[in-house]
Enzyme design. Sequence first.
Site, mmCIF file in Angstrom:
data_model
loop_
_atom_site.group_PDB
_atom_site.id
_atom_site.type_symbol
_atom_site.label_atom_id
_atom_site.label_comp_id
_atom_site.label_asym_id
_atom_site.label_seq_id
_atom_site.Cartn_x
_atom_site.Cartn_y
_atom_site.Cartn_z
ATOM 1 C CG ASP A 21 41.450 -0.258 8.899
ATOM 2 O OD1 ASP A 21 42.322 -0.584 9.929
ATOM 3 O OD2 ASP A 21 42.113 -0.348 8.142
ATOM 4 C CG ASP A 23 48.193 -0.002 9.280
ATOM 5 O OD1 ASP A 23 49.134 0.770 9.797
ATOM 6 O OD2 ASP A 23 47.948 -0.823 9.931
#
Length: 282
Positions: A21, A23
């Site tokens: 991922d 953020d």
Amino acid sequence: MATQTPQPPPTLPPVRACIFDLDGLLINSEDIYTDIYNNILHAYGRPSLPWSIKAKLQSTGRSGFLQLLDWAQLPISGDEFLAQITAQYDLFRRSKPLPGVPELLSTLSTKTSPKVHIAIASSSTARAFGIKTSHLPSITKHVSEECRVFGDDPQMSDAKKKPMPDIFLLALGRINKSLGPGEREVKAEECLVFEDSVAGVEAGRRAGMRVVWCPHVGLRGLLRGREEVVLEGRSAGVEEGKGEMGGKGGEGEKRLWSRDGWAEMRMSLEGFDYEHYGICLE
């Protein structure tokens, strides 16, 4: 409950691919998002965003945004709220890698034998990714463009966003397309997903992949005592907590494992345990 003792199932093969991922996992952009949301909320006399709402926003696309709007009850439309968020995107130019990230990406991409492949699977848009990382070569140089999947990818839709597994399966497909001559196709069980969000952990588990959950200290505080539910990929079973932004929540265990050994929680990517996942370093 989750265990402090690693429980790797003996039948699992070594990890051959890592899918990240973005953020709140690779960079501190979740804190910047919080600043942006709070700037807007405070302008209308609303309180700061609590983690009980923030947690529903992470990685979930439109559904999370609608829950934020319902809670905020601002005197503006959803489109105007979104426009005000976008107007502050320059704040992401101050983003920086989270602890241990540059070293982990560099090691995986240059020092693994056999080679471990890397991909990014983020609900962020491709444009937002560029703003957040254009000044961070320690992030971008280790992940090829063909192995980056974003929320606005033509093959994605809101119905396919996390906690659905589609984005990770799509990233795996991109990895397999990038393999060199003679390389065997990477299977889902040979993938390790790195996530900070509850929805992301569930998406990784649904994809049939192993997961490292590295939550923000605020999310950790909100979900203390319910780690096993998250690690098993049962986000629908996580009851709403009472933790607030900035609350303490990082005390106690720094690493926990699910009982089935498929998922680990750790509070930082520093000192990553390559050996535990069968990753050999040169």
